[in-house]
Design a protein around this motif. Structure first.
Motif, PDB file in Angstrom:
ATOM      1  N   THR A 174       0.840  -1.191   0.000  1.00 44.44           N
ATOM      2  CA  THR A 174       0.000   0.000   0.000  1.00 44.44           C
ATOM      3  C   THR A 174       0.878   1.245   0.000  1.00 44.44           C
ATOM      4  OG1 THR A 174      -1.687  -1.171   1.280  1.00 44.44           O
ATOM      5  CG2 THR A 174      -1.867   1.222   1.184  1.00 44.44           C
ATOM      6  N   THR A 215       0.281   5.488   0.239  1.00 47.50           N
ATOM      7  CA  THR A 215      -0.687   6.559   0.458  1.00 47.50           C
ATOM      8  C   THR A 215       0.030   7.889   0.673  1.00 47.50           C
ATOM      9  OG1 THR A 215      -0.747   6.197   2.855  1.00 47.50           O
ATOM     10  CG2 THR A 215      -2.352   4.984   1.518  1.00 47.50           C
ATOM     11  N   TYR A 220     -12.828  -0.672   7.804  1.00 47.40           N
ATOM     12  CA  TYR A 220     -11.641  -0.834   8.646  1.00 47.40           C
ATOM     13  C   TYR A 220     -11.582   0.271   9.699  1.00 47.40           C
ATOM     14  CZ  TYR A 220      -9.821   2.652   5.318  1.00 47.40           C
ATOM     15  OH  TYR A 220      -9.654   3.777   4.526  1.00 47.40           O
ATOM     16  N   LYS A 230     -13.283   0.247   1.947  1.00 47.21           N
ATOM     17  CA  LYS A 230     -12.719  -0.032   0.635  1.00 47.21           C
ATOM     18  C   LYS A 230     -13.659  -0.962  -0.126  1.00 47.21           C
ATOM     19  CE  LYS A 230      -7.863   0.473   2.025  1.00 47.21           C
ATOM     20  NZ  LYS A 230      -6.571  -0.218   2.255  1.00 47.21           N
ATOM     21  N   TYR A 284     -13.974  -3.611  -3.462  1.00 48.04           N
ATOM     22  CA  TYR A 284     -13.115  -4.473  -4.259  1.00 48.04           C
ATOM     23  C   TYR A 284     -13.926  -5.252  -5.284  1.00 48.04           C
ATOM     24  CZ  TYR A 284      -9.488  -4.015  -0.613  1.00 48.04           C
ATOM     25  OH  TYR A 284      -8.558  -3.542   0.288  1.00 48.04           O
ATOM     26  N   CYS A 332      -8.651  -3.158  -5.715  1.00 44.95           N
ATOM     27  CA  CYS A 332      -9.323  -2.101  -4.956  1.00 44.95           C
ATOM     28  C   CYS A 332      -9.880  -1.049  -5.916  1.00 44.95           C
ATOM     29  CB  CYS A 332      -8.348  -1.462  -3.972  1.00 44.95           C
ATOM     30  SG  CYS A 332      -9.151  -0.374  -2.769  1.00 44.95           S
ATOM     31  N   SER A 370     -12.060   1.559  -4.807  1.00 49.15           N
ATOM     32  CA  SER A 370     -12.138   2.861  -4.145  1.00 49.15           C
ATOM     33  C   SER A 370     -11.835   2.713  -2.666  1.00 49.15           C
ATOM     34  CB  SER A 370     -13.527   3.489  -4.334  1.00 49.15           C
ATOM     35  OG  SER A 370     -14.524   2.717  -3.682  1.00 49.15           O
ATOM     36  N   ASP A 371     -11.431   3.829  -2.077  1.00 52.78           N
ATOM     37  CA  ASP A 371     -11.140   3.894  -0.645  1.00 52.78           C
ATOM     38  C   ASP A 371     -11.640   5.232  -0.121  1.00 52.78           C
ATOM     39  OD1 ASP A 371     -10.203   3.728   1.919  1.00 52.78           O
ATOM     40  OD2 ASP A 371      -8.069   3.824   1.399  1.00 52.78           O
ATOM     41  N   ALA A 374     -12.079   7.340   3.349  1.00 56.56           N
ATOM     42  CA  ALA A 374     -11.527   7.282   4.703  1.00 56.56           C
ATOM     43  C   ALA A 374     -11.700   8.599   5.428  1.00 56.56           C
ATOM     44  CB  ALA A 374     -10.043   6.916   4.653  1.00 56.56           C
TER      45      ALA A 374
END
Length: 242
Positions: A39, A41, A149, A173, A175, A197, A199-200, A202
């Motif tokens: 990952t 970011t 998460y 997220k 998937y 993935c 989209s995320d 957060a």
């Protein structure tokens, strides 16, 4: 990446059907997964100064083994639901730094902190079996998953010249997951899948209890949305029919 997803969607459209594969003739199963993931970011956070400065935070993470436990059950259309939980953590750590005098046996604490961590990842996935009318030990499928998460870390200093800090990261997220299962026998099977993935979304919050800051300066948070984030992973599981 988008062309890969389109390809799997076309496979789905042309190969769905009622199950004739005897290896898929079960209603419940449990799985033990191990996932490997990378990952990357980045974030931009305001630090509330008058010069227009901001804090840029980047993070790269590689995890070789991430165990998780999953439960799977069949739908009326001979597909599968699956729920899983992983990265459950309740962790406490106490670090202490002291200056000690060997003659007087006295000590002076000059640093240290208490760290408390809480985290978990959940996953719900709807798995569509492909080529169900073909008798084979290999069974392809495609999954569509949502994975909420939660990560929380608190730092409590043991000296007065530092301030308590907390970091919160929570989100969801989405998937799409190409899968292939291999059935060793009537009881056990292997599940290999590649989560992609989509989209995320957060919420990130950082707080510093520094009395020199105003209340709004002590806490700053952001809501981030990324499509096709830099999350690369592969998952291998051993399943047992119940």
């Amino acid at each position: 990446m988008k062309s890969t997803i389109l390809c799997f969607m076309m496979i789905f459209l042309f190969h769905t059907g009622w199950s004739q594969n005897s290896n898929l003739d079960y209603h419940h199963a449990i799985k033990l997964y191990s996932q490997t993931s990378y990952t990357s970011t980045s974030q931009q956070l305001s630090i509330f100064d008058t010069l227009g400065n901001y804090r840029a935070i980047s993070s790269k993470s590689f995890q070789l083994i991430q165990p998780s436990l999953a439960y799977q059950w069949k739908t009326k259309k001979n597909n599968f639901h699956e729920v899983a939980i992983g990265q459950v953590q309740l962790h406490s750590q106490h670090d202490l730094s002291e200056i000690k005098n060997g003659q007087t046996n006295s000590s002076l604490v000059d640093g240290g902190q208490k760290v408390f961590e809480t985290s978990f990842i959940l996953r719900y996935e709807y798995i569509i079996n492909l080529r169900r009318n073909v008798e084979s030990k290999f069974a392809p499928s495609i999954g569509f998953a949502g994975s909420p998460y939660f990560f929380l870390k608190n730092f409590q200093p043991v000296t007065s010249h530092s301030f308590p800090v907390s970091q919160l990261n929570m989100g969801m997220k989405l998937y799409v997951t190409p899968r292939i299962s291999y059935y060793f026998n009537s009881k056990f099977f292997l599940d290999l899948n590649i989560p992609i993935c989509l989209s995320d979304m957060a919420y990130n919050r950082n707080s510093v209890k520094n009395p020199a800051f105003t209340r709004s300066q002590q806490v700053y948070g952001t809501i981030d949305f990324n499509s096709f984030p830099r999350v690369f992973s592969g998952r291998l599981g051993i399943g047992m029919k119940l």
